[in-house]
Enzyme design. Structure first.
Site, mmCIF file in Angstrom:
data_model
loop_
_atom_site.group_PDB
_atom_site.id
_atom_site.type_symbol
_atom_site.label_atom_id
_atom_site.label_comp_id
_atom_site.label_asym_id
_atom_site.label_seq_id
_atom_site.Cartn_x
_atom_site.Cartn_y
_atom_site.Cartn_z
ATOM 1 N N GLY A 21 64.674 -4.280 22.959
ATOM 2 C CA GLY A 21 64.055 -3.724 21.763
ATOM 3 C C GLY A 21 63.806 -2.242 21.950
ATOM 4 N N GLY A 24 62.604 -1.167 25.627
ATOM 5 C CA GLY A 24 63.659 -1.364 26.602
ATOM 6 C C GLY A 24 64.784 -0.373 26.433
ATOM 7 N N PHE A 124 47.725 6.098 7.188
ATOM 8 C CA PHE A 124 47.650 4.758 7.763
ATOM 9 C C PHE A 124 46.213 4.477 8.163
ATOM 10 C CE2 PHE A 124 50.808 1.592 9.346
ATOM 11 C CZ PHE A 124 51.830 1.889 8.456
ATOM 12 N N HIS A 247 47.289 -8.996 11.291
ATOM 13 C CA HIS A 247 47.654 -8.001 10.272
ATOM 14 C C HIS A 247 47.100 -8.470 8.935
ATOM 15 C CE1 HIS A 247 49.856 -5.197 7.795
ATOM 16 N NE2 HIS A 247 50.308 -4.589 8.884
ATOM 17 N N LEU A 257 55.585 -10.057 7.131
ATOM 18 C CA LEU A 257 54.756 -8.862 7.119
ATOM 19 C C LEU A 257 55.023 -7.983 5.906
ATOM 20 C CD1 LEU A 257 52.841 -6.868 8.634
ATOM 21 C CD2 LEU A 257 54.906 -5.923 9.696
ATOM 22 N N GLU A 260 51.501 -1.935 6.471
ATOM 23 C CA GLU A 260 50.298 -1.179 6.127
ATOM 24 C C GLU A 260 50.661 0.067 5.326
ATOM 25 O OE1 GLU A 260 46.836 0.936 8.757
ATOM 26 O OE2 GLU A 260 47.495 -1.060 9.351
ATOM 27 N N HIS A 358 49.788 -10.824 14.473
ATOM 28 C CA HIS A 358 50.785 -9.760 14.393
ATOM 29 C C HIS A 358 51.110 -9.122 15.735
ATOM 30 C CE1 HIS A 358 53.032 -6.456 12.668
ATOM 31 N NE2 HIS A 358 52.173 -5.553 13.122
ATOM 32 N N ARG A 402 44.570 -2.275 17.913
ATOM 33 C CA ARG A 402 45.572 -1.213 17.780
ATOM 34 C C ARG A 402 45.546 -0.597 16.400
ATOM 35 N NH1 ARG A 402 50.521 -0.937 15.616
ATOM 36 N NH2 ARG A 402 50.860 -3.190 15.406
#
Length: 601
Positions: A21, A24, A124, A247, A257, A260, A358, A402
């Site tokens: 991902g 990585g 955000f 979330h 999802l 946000e 989430h 987070r």
């Protein structure tokens, strides 16, 4: 035919990366560009990794949309973490943020643009200017497909750098030698069902989160905590696993999802009375409060009977007032999700949403270089040869909660940092350490137990029981009695894990075998979560427990945060199912510390 040492293929690389991902591939790019021989293993094609589902943006104080600087980003992240984040790591991340975003832009990332050509940034939750005085636009976005654009950009750059991708391979166990150093991994090639040993000077875990331990999740089905399970079985503790982010806006009934970024663009949450209820809970930030605040507020509205629908079990996200043009330009994926998963045209009507699991704030403990560390009661001790980055790691920039956009930033900053540190290590470590004689012993036992099994429990039945228990006992709101019961349930389920049966014993692309092996990782993560949560007798960030009352001196503060006793990281050890603790680092690298205070919005 049983698996045996005689049939194991062995290969050598400078670095083996488990997971392809965002984190990585950012690490792989740094390594491959330096001329190292890199193998990146992935259960799916790299551009199908879960980073592709990230929507809203990457947080960086570029200041393209008004006043901003990294000091404000640092403050917001410390506050958002409910002071469980390590301030040295948070400073490092926030200072590096503009650089890694500009690097990504130069790699070819198609960010949205302002009229002057600079990168478009949207607001955000929890991101502010001037230390909390006003919202700021800090999320660098590519419409609502930021993760998708990032993943493809990094994949293209890795192809150019000649990274070796092992697609549809599942890493199974870490190999440690007599000194405790990590010298490779065992891995299953799904297509053939063959077992391999990949020897390496360095192994880097980048396997993402483990959200599939919950029944309702925004996570992909591949997110089964493989890196965490590998680390736990190899004797590495898991840090802060009680902290899981819900979330606020998962599609009701589907869990998919809704970024946000919806609220960043101006969407609002309303209850059955049509009230914009976040004004009651976060009068300053309203719908742009941090995710733990918004999730609790939504859950409270539903519990008090102001939910929507025939069962009053969700609230509504209202976007139609933004206008169809803005929605199609800034939130095209959200529009498609509304049509496909809720049968709703968001340009005309609101969409039903509920808090959905989430992100994991905890993970494999690391330092700012990505090196995996243990703690001896006094100081961190590096596990030689092992690194971890991305959601599976816990350098503790997120602490107990987070902030949105800091996940994509985390994987960029620490993927690059780990890559650079590994390059330096490989300059010193010219030769591979030899493999121990029993390198694949644990893996062979696991595989042969499945091949010899009969009459036991089906892996997905056990996985479903794990998810149901976690959903019931480790949700948005928790109780001490509920968590204690969850500990007992998960312990009982763990006892069944050794009795998983495999009806189809074939080798070629046997997905049932893969699912059974994933259960070994699910149970490690679930037990780490429940035991850590039940032991933390306070409320902090995403860990909210009904039993603990408001502090007497701050009746409007979040429930019962106890800095005197619980300003510390939890460490869960699989061997013995026990906990230890280490202090939170409140000392940044170069600036003044931000002391703990009441967290209000």
């Amino acid at each position: 035919m049983s698996y045996s040492q005689a049939h194991i293929t062995r290969r050598k690389f400078d670095v083996v990366i488990v997971g392809a991902g965002g984190s990585g591939m950012r690490a792989a790019l740094e390594l491959a560009r330096a001329g190292l021989n890199v193998a990146a293993l992935s259960k799916v094609f790299p551009t199908r990794s879960h980073t592709v589902a990230a929507q809203g943006g990457v947080g960086a104080a570029l200041g393209n949309m008004g006043e901003d600087n990294w000091h404000y980003h640092f403050y917001d992240t410390v506050k958002g973490s409910d002071w469980l984040g390590d301030q040295d790591a948070i400073e490092f991340m926030c200072r590096q943020a503009p650089q890694v975003v500009y690097e990504l832009e130069h790699f070819g990332m198609p960010f949205d643009r302002n009229p002057d050509g600079s990168i478009y940034q949207r607001p955000f939750g929890g991101h502010t200017a001037n230390y909390g005085e006003k919202p700021v636009q800090r999320a660098c976005a590519a419409a609502d497909r930021t993760g998708h654009a990032m993943l493809h950009t990094l994949y293209q750059q890795n192809l150019k750098a000649r990274t070796n991708f092992f697609v549809e391979w599942m890493a199974l166990d870490l190999i440690r030698d007599a000194d405790g150093d990590v010298v490779g991994v065992t891995a299953l090639e799904m297509e053939s069902g063959e077992l391999h040993i990949l020897q390496a000077k360095t192994v880097l875990l980048a396997t993402g989160g483990a959200g599939r331990i919950f029944a309702a999740s925004t996570n992909a089905f591949i997110n089964t905590g493989d890196g965490l399970g590998m680390a736990a079985r190899a004797g590495v503790p898991l840090q802060d696993m009680e902290f899981w982010q819900f979330h606020p806006t998962g599609v009701a009934g589907a869990g998919v999802l809704l970024t946000e970024g919806c609220r960043g663009e101006g969407a609002i949450l309303v209850n059955s009375k049509g009230e914009r209820f976040m004004e009651r809970y976060a009068p300053t930030y309203k719908d742009l409060a941090p995710r733990d605040f918004v999730s609790r507020a939504m859950d409270q509205e539903i519990k008090e009977g102001r939910g929507c629908g025939p069962n009053k079990d969700y609230v509504l996200l209202k976007l139609d007032h933004l206008g169809a043009e803005t929605i199609h330009k800034r939130l095209p994926s959200v529009y498609e999700i509304g049509v496909n998963f809720a049968n709703v045209d968001i340009t005309r009507e609101p969409i039903p949403v509920v808090p959905t699991i989430h992100y994991q704030m905890g993970g494999v403990p690391t330092n700012i270089h990505g090196q995996v560390v243990t703690h001896d009661g006094t100081a961190n001790q590096v596990v030689n040869g092992l690194y971890a980055v991305g959601e599976c790691s816990c350098v503790s920039v997120h602490g107990a909660n987070r902030l949105g956009t800091n996940s994509l930033l985390d994987l960029l900053v620490f993927g690059k940092a780990a890559g650079r540190h590994i390059v330096e290590f490989n300059q010193r470590q010219r030769e591979h350490k030899p493999l121990p004689a029993n390198a694949a012993e644990r893996t062979l036992e696991r595989l042969n137990q499945l091949d010899q099994s009969s009459g036991g429990i089906y892996s997905q039945t056990l996985a479903g029981d794990i998810r149901a228990a976690m959903q019931q006992h480790a949700g948005v709101f928790r109780t001490q009695a509920g968590m204690d019961e969850g500990v007992r349930k998960i312990a009982a389920l763990r006892a069944q894990a050794g009795a998983v049966t495999l009806q189809d014993k074939s080798r070629v692309f046997n997905t049932a075998r893969v699912e059974a092996l994933e259960v070994d990782n699910l149970i490690e993560v679930a037990q780490a979560t429940m035991v850590s949560a039940a032991a933390r007798k306070e409320c902090r960030g995403a860990h909210t427990v009904h039993d603990y009352e408001h502090p007497d001196d701050h009746p409007t503060a979040p429930l019962g945060r106890n800095d005197a006793q619980w300003l510390k990281h939890s460490l869960w050890h699989s061997a013995g199912n026990r906990l230890s603790y280490k202090p939170v680092n409140l000392k940044p690298l170069t600036v003044d510390s931000i002391p703990p205070k009441v967290r209000t919005f």
